[in-house]
Enzyme design. Structure first.
Site: not given
Ligand SMILES: Cc1cc2nc3c(=O)[nH]c(=O)nc-3n(C[C@H](O)[C@H](O)[C@H](O)COP(=O)(O)OP(=O)(O)OC[C@H]3O[C@@H](n4cnc5c(N)ncnc54)[C@H](O)[C@@H]3O)c2cc1C
Ligand code: FES
Lengths: 257, 637
Positions: B40, B42-43, B45, B330
């Site tokens: 991952g 995202g923020l 990872g 929410r």
């Molecule tokens: C439209 C929208 C708006 C939002 N707005 C807000 C906001 O304003 N404020 C707030 O606090 N939160 C907000 N959220 C929630 C927030 O954005 C997410 O909860 C957060 O960004 C998740 O971050 P993460 O790093 O956990 O995962 P993600 O950013 O989803 O990253 C997941 C990573 O894992 C990788 N991955 C996934 N599955 C696999 C796999 N099987 N194999 C290899 N790689 C994989 C992907 O490629 C990606 O790099 C919002 C969410 C959405 C949907």
């Protein structure tokens, strides 16, 4: 409405590829462009034919994953719009639509409409950052930033790295992409410190990747779904020229810092 | 199994500092001897991989998109919370902690939430230093806005693209480490299995999305930061590729899954337009700062919104919750919208919508200010619906958006498998039964930048993982498992597309385990899901081969996992005979229709353990105790 599509089909990077015609009946004006392709793909699968490969993820115009040429225009040429945000109400019954992948030496085709844009990442890795280790930052309000500068930085930072600028450019240059990052960071006091070396390293990497030079045609600005302005390219040129005179050679190596 | 949270005891204000001091360290020269896998970018990872690379570990980072910059975090619009109290409006770490525990309806671990509130202030500093162009006031200082569930302004934002800017900050830090050779990035790679050797997480099996190549990657510790599973509903605000595969397959290797039924339905999304709809678009909750939500008082009133006079409108949130008004959390806003639509007062063609009206704010603040705050959202709305929110109120409806549930982790973010850490939305997290707006970005970055760098050192120094070979029996077995799943999907050769199955599954889950749940519905879903799953494995049609760029195959594997996860969600929802946060059991509500918690019997984290295919999972409970924020019925009146 009924549409006729001519789509670039190419099995893999080695295949030569060619256009294939598809008739798409029952297109609803509320569908997005990609949903129209989804519906076509579903019907292809049902007929046992290989669905059309295209990249997409957020479908909200922000991740930069989608992108294709629609009738010769990047993302379809609708102002400030990525292809995932194009809706079918912009088309009418009987329209004939040509779909092709981004075409650029630095973006090899993977399959059909999907291309490899890893070159963009390598340009960022070369210098598109501020070197600040985790945990070492001063208070967020320690350095006030003029609202105007923050706004200009944000305008440039809006780039989604989709590659439309490269696809639209007759030279396949990446100047708008590079300029957007240089401008974003250069407008902020935190980014000014590494400005010279950033310009040198990013431009050098851009050349290594096989992007051609910018000749000020301006197609990139027109194609950019995030309205990044040509002025960012002028900024790259300024920073680059200044840096070429002042920066010591050892700090130009990619990723230094 | 006994769940040990490892949460420190003693004064909560000091517990993280003390815990950090007690954690073992690895000396700088030894760090590069350790290999760490981060799945991952995202923020959570991205921040973790960059920070660990910087510390000197050998890091390998994986994502399924073509670039780490495209992780779903990029789509977050509204903002990120931090207890900076720059506005002197009474905010503090304690208040953010309090709001988060209360907002989560008293189903989270106090110590974790306190730590989150504490490090929130460092996050803003870090991001500013990286060049995140947060909104500024004319004096040059950082601007804030308010979000649901809070009475202070503590949300930092970068126009309507906060997630994008924060992610680009993390991405740039990550690319810098890639350039320096500290991190090796593997884009377009799907993690298909977890490799567990002698009870420790030691590697992963991946499939290259370019050419189907299956590979083994071994490491001393594995971090999953793979985001949430809201796509189990098919229609959600998540990116199309968001999936549960990584955490689900880890679950099947022994990691416990916590509170799967805690999902969040976001109140302000663009309503569904038709059968072919592929995803839903969120309109940031920040709009509720300046938008007023209403429906016509008269059921079935089909007049255009402009022709409905003030006296015939019901601003139902302001009426029912006078002190928080449009800014209630929410879950409450979503259920209230559903209640209005169920009573026939919904608007738009389908009747599944309510108005979000900016007219008063435009009049008060001017169009320019509104455009500055929400310009890109308004444009997005117009692009999708063809309607201009400056002139006609927006139509919105709740949609599946976020999941509070995820893999169970202790205070060190370690799952029940030693060496397997889970960060960001993928863990069961700090949000209890309902997450407050702008707190997911905060949690992802807190986990990635400020918690895992400490926790992982302690684990490596204590566990001292031994050498293992890439051809260890466990690795071979995991490869065989991943290959078998892929083969089975390709060989089914049925007559229905993957998406058609996913759509049908999503509808079952939405209808029975969505905004409102009840025993009969959940039992029905628990009968329907396995039947549909069986049909899926017999009748799904995935064309092409493994050894190519095959998007149907990618999706098929993800949907297969959603089928199993959906069942666990319903089971968990059935088992929790109370209402709390986003989990609303119709049988358990107050006379006014608010969620009715049962603290005497359900003040616990429900963690499920896989027992094998076709065997019921086992439930283990982690009891929750509240020493600081005393559980009460949440009141936003
Ligand atoms: C439209 C929208 C708006 C939002 N707005 C807000 C906001 O304003 N404020 C707030 O606090 N939160 C907000 N959220 C929630 C927030 O954005 C997410 O909860 C957060 O960004 C998740 O971050 P993460 O790093 O956990 O995962 P993600 O950013 O989803 O990253 C997941 C990573 O894992 C990788 N991955 C996934 N599955 C696999 C796999 N099987 N194999 C290899 N790689 C994989 C992907 O490629 C990606 O790099 C919002 C969410 C959405 C949907
Ligand atoms: S799919 Fe993300 S920008 Fe189009």
């Amino acid at each position: 409405m009924k549409l006729t599509l001519h789509v670039w089909r190419q099995k893999n990077a080695q295949d030569t590829g060619g256009m294939v015609r598809y008739d798409v009946p029952n297109v609803n004006e509320h569908m997005s462009f990609l949903e129209m392709l989804d519906v076509l793909n579903e019907s292809l699968i049902e007929k046992g034919q290989d669905p059309i490969a295209f990249d997409h993820d957020c479908r909200e115009g922000i991740c930069g994953m989608c992108g294709m040429m629609i009738n010769g225009k990047a993302h379809g040429g609708f102002p400030g719009t990525t292809v995932c945000q194009v809706h079918m109400r912009h088309f009418k019954d009987g329209d004939v639509i040509y779909l092709e992948p981004w075409r650029a030496k630095a973006f090899p085709v993977i399959k059909d409409l999907a291309v490899n844009r890893a070159s963009f990442d390598r340009i960022i890795a070369a210098g598109g950052f501020i070197s600040v280790p985790t945990g070492s930052a001063p208070d967020g309000n320690a350095i006030p930033i003029r609202k105007q500068d923050a706004d200009l930085a944000m305008d440039a930072a809006a780039c989604i790295g989709c590659g439309a600028c490269v696809a639209a450019c007759p030279n396949a240059a990446a100047a708008l992409f590079v300029g957007a990052k240089i401008s974003h960071l250069g407008h902020l006091p935190q980014g000014k410190v590494e400005r010279d070396r950033r310009a040198l390293a990013m431009v050098q990497q851009m050349n290594i990747e096989g992007f051609a030079n910018c000749t000020n045609i301006g197609e990139c600005e027109a194609a950019c779904p995030k309205d990044i302005k040509l002025e960012v390219i002028a900024r790259t040129n300024r920073d680059y020229i200044k840096a070429a005179f002042t920066e010591r050679p050892d700090s130009t190596s990619a990723g230094a810092g | 199994m006994e769940l040990i949270s490892n949460a420190p005891t003693g004064p909560i204000e000091q517990s993280w500092d003390k815990h950090k001091f007690d954690l073992k360290l690895i000396n700088p020269a030894n760090k590069r001897k350790y290999n760490i896998i981060v799945v991952g970018s995202g923020l959570a990872g991205g921040a973790a991989a960059a920070s660990l690379g910087e510390l000197g570990y050998n890091v390998q980072c994986f994502c399924y998109q073509d670039s780490p910059r495209r992780a779903h975090s990029i789509a977050a619009q509204g903002g990120i919370n931090a207890a900076k109290n720059y506005h002197n409006d009474g905010d503090s770490i304690y208040r953010l902690f309090y709001d988060t525990v209360k907002g989560g309806d008293f189903r989270s671990r106090e110590a974790n939430v306190y730590r989150l509130a504490q490090v929130s202030v460092n996050i803003i500093d870090q991001c500013v230093a990286q060049g995140v162009p947060f909104a500024r006031e004319y004096g040059g200082l950082l601007d804030n806005r308010s979000f649901g569930g809070a009475q202070v302004s503590r949300t930092f934002y970068a126009r309507g693209q906060t997630g994008q800017q924060l992610l680009l900050g993390a991405y740039q830090a990550l690319e810098r480490q890639i350039g320096l050779g500290a991190v090796k990035m593997h884009p377009r790679m799907d993690m298909l299995d977890l490799i567990v050797v002698d009870g420790q997480a030691r590697g992963i099996v991946t499939r290259s999305l370019y050419d189907g190549k299956i590979e083994v990657h071994m490491a001393d510790a594995v971090i999953l930061a793979t985001g949430g599973y809201a796509n189990v509903f098919y229609l959600s605000t998540n990116a199309k590729g968001c999936n549960a595969t990584a955490i689900w397959r880890a679950y099947k290797r022994g990691a416990l899954f916590a509170n799967p039924c805690f999902t969040q339905i976001h109140p302000t999304c663009i309503p569904v337009a038709g059968e072919y709809q592929s995803k839903l678009t969120l309109m940031s909750e920040s709009l509720r700062n300046d938008g007023r939500i209403w429906v016509p008082k008269q059921p079935g009133d089909k007049r255009a919104p402009g022709s409905i006079p003030e006296s015939e409108r019901d601003y139902y949130l302001e009426r029912r919750y006078p002190s928080f008004g449009n800014l209630v959390p929410r879950d409450i806003a979503s259920r209230a919208a559903k209640a209005e639509c169920d009573a026939g007062r919904g608007v738009g063609e389908t009747g599944l919508g309510v108005y979000l009206d900016l007219a008063d704010s435009i009049q008060r603040l001017g169009k320019r200010t509104i455009a500055e705050r929400y310009g890109n959202l308004i444009e997005m709305y117009e692009r999708i619906t063809g309607e201009d929110p400056y002139k006609v109120p927006m139509r919105i409806y709740p949609a599946s958006h976020y999941v509070m549930g995820g893999l169970w982790v202790d205070y060190n973010l370690m799952s029940t498998i030693p060496g397997l850490f889970v960060l960001g939305e993928a863990n069961f997290s700090d949000h209890g039964a309902n997450r407050l707006g702008a707190s997911a970005l905060m949690q992802g970055l807190a986990d990635g930048y400020f918690i895992i760098p400490y926790a992982i050192g302690d684990y490596l120094a204590t566990a001292k993982p031994a050498q293992v070979a890439v051809d260890a029996p466990a690795a071979k077995e995991a490869v065989a498992n991943a290959t078998a799943i892929t083969k089975k999907l390709l060989n089914a050769n049925g007559n229905r597309t993957v998406d058609s199955f996913h759509r049908e599954l999503g509808k079952i889950v939405w209808d029975n385990c969505g905004m409102a749940r009840n025993e009969a519905g959940l039992k029905k879903a628990l009968a329907q899901i396995p039947a549909l799953r069986e049909d899926f494995w017999k009748n799904v049609r995935v064309l092409g081969a493994n050894e190519e760029f095959n998007q149907s195959l990618e999706r098929a594997g993800r949907v297969a996992d959603f089928f199993e996860l959906a069942e666990l969600m319903c089971l968990d929802a059935l088992d929790r005979r109370e209402s709390c946060g986003g989990h609303f059991r119709e049988e358990y509500q107050t006379p006014e229709g608010e969620a009715l918690r049962d603290d005497a019997n359900y003040s616990y984290v429900a963690a499920w353990e896989y027992q094998g295919q076709d065997r019921a999972p086992a439930l283990t409970k982690e009891p929750l105790t509240f020493n600081y924020v005393k559980p009460s019925q949440r009141s936003y009146k």
